[in-house]
Motif scaffolding. Structure first.
Motif, short mmCIF file in Angstrom:
data_model
loop_
_atom_site.label_atom_id
_atom_site.label_comp_id
_atom_site.label_asym_id
_atom_site.label_seq_id
_atom_site.Cartn_x
_atom_site.Cartn_y
_atom_site.Cartn_z
N VAL A 2 34.47 51.34 28.14
CA VAL A 2 34.73 52.05 29.40
C VAL A 2 34.60 51.08 30.57
O VAL A 2 33.80 50.16 30.54
CB VAL A 2 33.77 53.24 29.60
CG1 VAL A 2 34.03 54.32 28.57
CG2 VAL A 2 32.32 52.79 29.54
N SER A 3 35.40 51.29 31.58
CA SER A 3 35.40 50.42 32.75
C SER A 3 35.71 51.23 33.98
O SER A 3 36.44 52.22 33.94
CB SER A 3 36.43 49.31 32.60
OG SER A 3 36.51 48.51 33.76
N SER A 4 35.12 50.83 35.10
CA SER A 4 35.36 51.53 36.36
C SER A 4 36.60 51.03 37.06
O SER A 4 37.00 51.57 38.08
CB SER A 4 34.16 51.37 37.29
OG SER A 4 33.93 50.00 37.58
N SER A 5 37.23 49.98 36.54
CA SER A 5 38.42 49.42 37.19
C SER A 5 39.68 50.06 36.64
O SER A 5 39.67 50.72 35.62
CB SER A 5 38.45 47.92 36.97
OG SER A 5 38.50 47.62 35.59
N LYS A 42 31.79 59.03 40.66
CA LYS A 42 32.93 59.89 40.32
C LYS A 42 33.63 59.38 39.07
O LYS A 42 34.03 60.16 38.20
CB LYS A 42 33.90 59.95 41.50
CG LYS A 42 33.38 60.72 42.70
CD LYS A 42 34.38 60.70 43.83
CE LYS A 42 33.85 61.44 45.04
NZ LYS A 42 34.81 61.40 46.18
N LEU A 43 33.79 58.07 38.97
CA LEU A 43 34.42 57.51 37.77
C LEU A 43 33.51 57.67 36.57
O LEU A 43 33.98 57.94 35.45
CB LEU A 43 34.73 56.03 38.01
CG LEU A 43 35.77 55.73 39.09
CD1 LEU A 43 35.84 54.23 39.35
CD2 LEU A 43 37.14 56.26 38.68
N ALA A 44 32.20 57.52 36.77
CA ALA A 44 31.26 57.62 35.66
C ALA A 44 31.23 59.03 35.08
O ALA A 44 31.02 59.21 33.87
CB ALA A 44 29.87 57.20 36.12
N GLY A 81 27.37 45.23 27.95
CA GLY A 81 28.38 44.95 28.96
C GLY A 81 27.75 44.64 30.30
O GLY A 81 26.61 44.16 30.38
N ARG A 82 28.48 44.95 31.37
CA ARG A 82 28.08 44.52 32.71
C ARG A 82 28.06 45.69 33.69
O ARG A 82 28.96 46.53 33.69
CB ARG A 82 29.06 43.45 33.22
CG ARG A 82 28.87 43.01 34.66
CD ARG A 82 29.85 41.90 34.99
NE ARG A 82 29.81 41.52 36.39
CZ ARG A 82 30.65 41.95 37.31
NH1 ARG A 82 31.63 42.79 36.97
NH2 ARG A 82 30.55 41.55 38.57
N LEU A 83 27.03 45.71 34.51
CA LEU A 83 26.96 46.59 35.66
C LEU A 83 27.03 45.72 36.91
O LEU A 83 26.31 44.72 37.02
CB LEU A 83 25.65 47.39 35.66
CG LEU A 83 25.42 48.35 34.50
CD1 LEU A 83 24.00 48.91 34.56
CD2 LEU A 83 26.43 49.48 34.53
N ALA A 84 27.89 46.08 37.84
CA ALA A 84 28.02 45.35 39.10
C ALA A 84 27.27 46.11 40.19
O ALA A 84 27.46 47.32 40.35
CB ALA A 84 29.49 45.20 39.47
#
Length: 207
Positions: free
Chosen positions: A204-207, A110-112, A174-177
């Protein structure tokens, strides 16, 4: 149909070939393990352009047994390959880029969607082709008692986007968790920087 992802049995690499048509669901289920027989999707590049880069993964700072590490690298490589194909590759012209988030958790997806122009090639107009020129990932696993429960993938992806007679170079770093959802790896968070040759970098960040 999406552009095919063919896994070879040398090391931990995923070959992304242009114009090899196959089901993404089947492709992402193929294990990336040394000694496996190459799948029927392996083959030479199509006549319309050079091959895409190899998805290369390396695990850092791990004391996991090699068999466990190989298995985990294979599983996470499947997730990364699904994202690359769904978000950037495939047959153009195309308008559906949501498939890039198929291996995201529902919350992360949803954030993406709100960040879709930064996380995929959807923001470009009149794209005729996208080619991956670099697909590198460094993995780190959270594995208490040698049982993996989480992972981080530090990615350095680069693409050539052909549109309107010119080529735009795109770099995503960047980083994918990742975590396990019902026994399957999925992306639950991201912190990425998108740098295009004709635009300012976007973070961009999901946080």
């Amino acid at each position: 149909m999406s552009r095919g992802v063919s896994r070879r049995s040398v090391g931990h690499r995923v070959r992304v070939w242009p114009r090899v048509r196959a089901s993404l669901a089947v492709l992402t289920a193929v294990a990336l393990l040394a000694g496996c027989t190459p799948t029927d999707d392996s083959g030479p590049p199509g006549p319309d352009g050079p091959a895409n880069a190899v998805l290369s993964v390396t695990t850092i700072g791990s004391r996991l047994p090699s068999s466990t590490r190989n298995r985990l690298e294979s599983q996470v490589s499947d997730v990364l390959a699904a994202y690359v194909v769904g978000a950037f590759l495939g047959d153009y012209p195309r308008q559906d880029f949501l498939g890039g988030f198929d291996r995201f958790t529902s919350g992360a997806a949803k954030l993406a969607v709100a960040d879709i122009d930064a996380l995929t090639a959807s923001g470009f107009e009149k794209v005729t082709a996208v080619r991956a020129t670099r697909l590198d990932a460094r993995l780190s696993f959270l594995a208490p008692d040698d049982r993996a429960v989480g992972a981080s993938a530090w990615v350095d992806f680069a693409f050539d986007v052909a549109q309107g007679g010119s080529t735009v170079k795109v770099r995503l770093t960047g980083r994918l968790a990742l975590g396990l959802v019902d026994g399957t790896w999925a992306v639950f968070g991201y912190s990425l920087v998108r740098d295009d040759s004709d635009a300012l970098p976007v973070e961009v960040s999901s946080s």
